[in-house]
Design an enzyme around this catalytic site. Structure first.
Site, PDB file in Angstrom:
ATOM      1  N   LYS A  65     -14.625 -12.446  18.739  1.00  6.82           N
ATOM      2  CA  LYS A  65     -15.263 -12.791  17.469  1.00  6.82           C
ATOM      3  C   LYS A  65     -14.429 -13.760  16.635  1.00  6.82           C
ATOM      4  O   LYS A  65     -14.408 -13.702  15.406  1.00  6.82           O
ATOM      5  CB  LYS A  65     -15.603 -11.532  16.655  1.00  6.82           C
ATOM      6  CG  LYS A  65     -16.365 -10.467  17.426  1.00  6.82           C
ATOM      7  CD  LYS A  65     -17.537 -11.018  18.216  1.00  6.82           C
ATOM      8  CE  LYS A  65     -18.597 -11.639  17.335  1.00  6.82           C
ATOM      9  NZ  LYS A  65     -19.713 -12.236  18.171  1.00  6.82           N
ATOM     10  N   HIS A 111     -11.013 -13.155  26.761  1.00  4.26           N
ATOM     11  CA  HIS A 111     -10.287 -12.392  25.741  1.00  4.26           C
ATOM     12  C   HIS A 111      -9.200 -11.530  26.389  1.00  4.26           C
ATOM     13  O   HIS A 111      -8.541 -10.746  25.702  1.00  4.26           O
ATOM     14  CB  HIS A 111     -11.234 -11.471  24.978  1.00  4.26           C
ATOM     15  CG  HIS A 111     -12.423 -12.177  24.392  1.00  4.26           C
ATOM     16  ND1 HIS A 111     -12.314 -13.264  23.557  1.00  4.26           N
ATOM     17  CD2 HIS A 111     -13.755 -11.933  24.525  1.00  4.26           C
ATOM     18  CE1 HIS A 111     -13.529 -13.673  23.197  1.00  4.26           C
ATOM     19  NE2 HIS A 111     -14.416 -12.874  23.767  1.00  4.26           N
ATOM     20  N   SER A 141     -17.226  -9.251  11.847  1.00  3.46           N
ATOM     21  CA  SER A 141     -18.043  -9.775  12.933  1.00  3.46           C
ATOM     22  C   SER A 141     -17.981  -8.864  14.153  1.00  3.46           C
ATOM     23  O   SER A 141     -18.995  -8.625  14.822  1.00  3.46           O
ATOM     24  CB  SER A 141     -17.565 -11.185  13.302  1.00  3.46           C
ATOM     25  OG  SER A 141     -18.393 -11.754  14.287  1.00  3.46           O
ATOM     26  N   ARG A 265     -23.750 -14.815  14.583  1.00  3.78           N
ATOM     27  CA  ARG A 265     -24.305 -14.025  13.479  1.00  3.78           C
ATOM     28  C   ARG A 265     -24.450 -14.925  12.254  1.00  3.78           C
ATOM     29  O   ARG A 265     -25.311 -15.780  12.207  1.00  3.78           O
ATOM     30  CB  ARG A 265     -23.421 -12.804  13.203  1.00  3.78           C
ATOM     31  CG  ARG A 265     -24.061 -11.738  12.308  1.00  3.78           C
ATOM     32  CD  ARG A 265     -23.137 -10.538  12.131  1.00  3.78           C
ATOM     33  NE  ARG A 265     -21.937 -10.849  11.408  1.00  3.78           N
ATOM     34  CZ  ARG A 265     -21.788 -10.716  10.082  1.00  3.78           C
ATOM     35  NH1 ARG A 265     -22.788 -10.264   9.356  1.00  3.78           N
ATOM     36  NH2 ARG A 265     -20.657 -11.015   9.490  1.00  3.78           N
TER      37      ARG A 265
END
Length: 303
Positions: A65, A111, A141, A265
């Protein structure tokens, strides 16, 4: 790392928050692997570690995120005819054979912690772009993302459960602090690797300037009109619109319980102010000061 779990079974670890709700994860050797991903964690991580690196590979790394998919889109446009990417290569979940057989230049997003990435990466055969974002917005987020995952199935509250779990690394991918500090050290411990640090807030402030930075890092000679075109197509709003109209097929009902487009988002800087209480902010600032005392990283928490 993630602390002792409240409950463990064959389906993974279930970390309960103060409100009794759980974050479902798959722990492996101190690493909280996302529940939605591979069942053969040991085999997948072994394949990642032994992966053959190509000279023109570009690795995009970050804590979740932090704008990873956004910067991926920019790199893809610079290297692949100014078009949108239809399915990103996510090392954490994709079959390693699919990545090995992908056409060059490969753009590989992950990640995964540094110590579990391909050992050949330290040899300098690939470029690495590291994406950063202010952690207060990362927390918000990440919370909204985790709530939308079908199998992780977290239904707890932000203030009473998720914030504390995030601060102490009891979430998928563990500690944000450990992640960013290890990547901060990476250029010094791996001087052979071409390395570029990008920042989410900088991209929001002046996207064209940041697109140009990436193009220079990739060795691309791009004229001004083309830079303008890529900047326009890769604005957060335009990229979000494209992904809503052309969602990644992997984010279907088996992974998401709230529609196929779960990556983008709001994309705002400072949205954390709508979520943090005064007490939340004081607690975060205290822990941040302790954990980041030796770091030279700085973040803008508003624009």
């Amino acid at each position: 790392m993630g602390g002792a779990a409240d409950e463990t079974d064959q389906s993974g670890t279930k970390e309960k928050g103060n409100d009794g709700y759980e974050i479902r994860m798959k722990p492996y050797e101190g690493f909280n692997y996302p529940y939605e991903f591979t069942d053969d964690i040991a085999g997948h991580l072994r394949n990642i570690r032994d992966m053959e690196i190509k000279d023109d590979d570009v690795f995009i790394t970050s804590y979740p995120k932090s704008g990873t998919h956004w910067i991926y889109e920019i790199v893809y446009m610079l290297l692949h005819d100014r078009s949108y990417c239809r399915q990103h290569h996510l090392l954490d979940i994709d079959n390693i054979d699919d990545i090995n057989n992908a056409p060059s230049p490969r753009i590989i997003m992950t990640h995964i912690p540094i110590d579990r990435l391909p050992w050949q990466l330290s040899q300098g055969r690939a470029k690495v772009i590291y994406m950063t974002r202010n952690p207060k917005d990362v927390i918000v987020s990440y919370f909204c993302f985790v709530k939308r995952l079908a199998k992780t199935a977290f239904d707890g509250e932000f203030n009473y459960a998720f914030l504390e779990k995030f601060l102490y690394g009891k979430v998928p991918y563990d500690s944000w602090f450990r992640s960013v500090l290890s990547w901060e050290r990476f250029p010094q411990t791996n001087p052979k690797v071409p390395f570029l640090t990008m920042n989410y807030e900088d991209m929001k402030s002046n996207l064209r300037q940041q697109v140009e930075r990436v193009s220079l890092f990739l060795g691309q000679t791009i004229d001004g009109d083309t830079l303008d075109t890529i900047t326009d197509k890769c604005s957060f709003v335009q990229t979000q619109k494209d992904k809503r109209e052309n969602p990644d097929s992997r984010f279907n009902s088996t992974m998401s319980r709230d529609g196929p487009e779960i990556i983008y988002r709001k994309g705002e800087v400072g949205d954390w102010k709508n979520w943090f209480t005064v007490a939340d902010n004081e607690k975060f600032d205290q822990i941040y000061k302790e954990k980041m005392s030796q770091s030279k990283l700085s973040f803008r928490f508003s624009l």
